[in-house]
Design a protein around this motif. Structure first.
Motif, PDB file in Angstrom:
ATOM      1  N   LYS A   1      -6.096   6.928   4.274  1.00 38.81           N
ATOM      2  CA  LYS A   1      -7.466   6.749   3.980  1.00 38.81           C
ATOM      3  C   LYS A   1      -8.232   5.673   4.566  1.00 38.81           C
ATOM      4  O   LYS A   1      -9.284   5.705   5.222  1.00 38.81           O
ATOM      5  CB  LYS A   1      -7.677   6.466   2.384  1.00 38.81           C
ATOM      6  N   HIS A   2      -7.385   4.466   4.750  1.00 44.57           N
ATOM      7  CA  HIS A   2      -8.010   3.322   5.646  1.00 44.57           C
ATOM      8  C   HIS A   2      -8.086   3.840   6.765  1.00 44.57           C
ATOM      9  O   HIS A   2      -9.133   3.438   7.571  1.00 44.57           O
ATOM     10  CB  HIS A   2      -6.764   2.133   5.460  1.00 44.57           C
TER      11      HIS A   2
ATOM     12  N   TRP B   1       0.851  -1.292   0.163  1.00 38.81           N
ATOM     13  CA  TRP B   1       0.027   0.060  -0.002  1.00 38.81           C
ATOM     14  C   TRP B   1       0.797   1.242   0.044  1.00 38.81           C
ATOM     15  O   TRP B   1       2.242   1.396   0.533  1.00 38.81           O
ATOM     16  CB  TRP B   1      -0.843   0.019   1.284  1.00 38.81           C
TER      17      TRP B   1
ATOM     18  N   LYS C   1      -3.130   5.376   0.713  1.00 36.15           N
ATOM     19  CA  LYS C   1      -3.803   4.393   0.900  1.00 36.15           C
ATOM     20  C   LYS C   1      -4.044   4.334   2.267  1.00 36.15           C
ATOM     21  O   LYS C   1      -5.129   3.891   2.880  1.00 36.15           O
ATOM     22  CB  LYS C   1      -3.544   3.038   0.187  1.00 36.15           C
TER      23      LYS C   1
END
Length: 160
Positions: free
Chosen positions: A95-96, A88, A92
């Motif tokens: 955002k997770h 990742w 990302k």
């Protein structure tokens, strides 16, 4: 003409110096060996890559002894760590964690540290702390875990 040539040469020396400094900085970050560090009183000695993934995805929130996990990350190694562990990007991952926080699944994302000394102090003060850091910056105040039974710095260590 001679003055213009001297100015051009001086500008080239400055440009080369800047490139050299940047190259050294990026080389040091690229050569850094990632180590997983916990509080020295943590009873865990080894962690699997699978467990590490679950921890950094917020799916595993406590150690086997029941202590809550407190996540930390070393800013200089975030890109490399998340790429190796999860494939990742840092974006990302952010955002997770925003999704976990906004859904109420988790109350906080990993705490980021830009200085290794501050990271080590955080680990020392928090019994449930776990972090990735540069092996060369680890000291007696933190406990380094083996990953999948492999020591940081060994040729078959999975976080390299």
């Amino acid at each position: 003409m001679r003055i213009e040539m001297e100015k051009l040469m001086q500008r080239n020396r400055i440009t080369l110096s800047i490139y050299a400094v940047l190259l050294i900085c990026f080389a040091n970050a690229a050569d850094a060996q990632i180590a997983i560090a916990v509080n020295k009183d943590n009873p865990v000695d080894d962690i699997s890559m699978s467990e590490l993934k679950q921890i950094y995805l917020g799916k595993k929130t406590s150690f086997p002894d029941g202590k809550n996990i407190v996540l930390a990350e070393y800013a200089d190694l975030k890109k490399t760590f998340y790429d190796i562990l999860l494939d990742w990007s840092v974006t990302k991952m952010k955002k997770h964690w925003m999704g976990l926080i906004f859904s109420g699944t988790s109350s906080s994302a990993p705490k980021e540290f830009r200085q290794s000394g501050e990271l080590k102090d955080f680990i020392l003060r928090n019994e449930g702390a776990i972090a990735f850091m540069n092996l060369a910056e680890a000291d007696k105040n933190v406990k380094l875990l083996t990953v999948n039974g492999k020591r940081p710095g060994s040729k078959d260590y999975p976080l390299q």
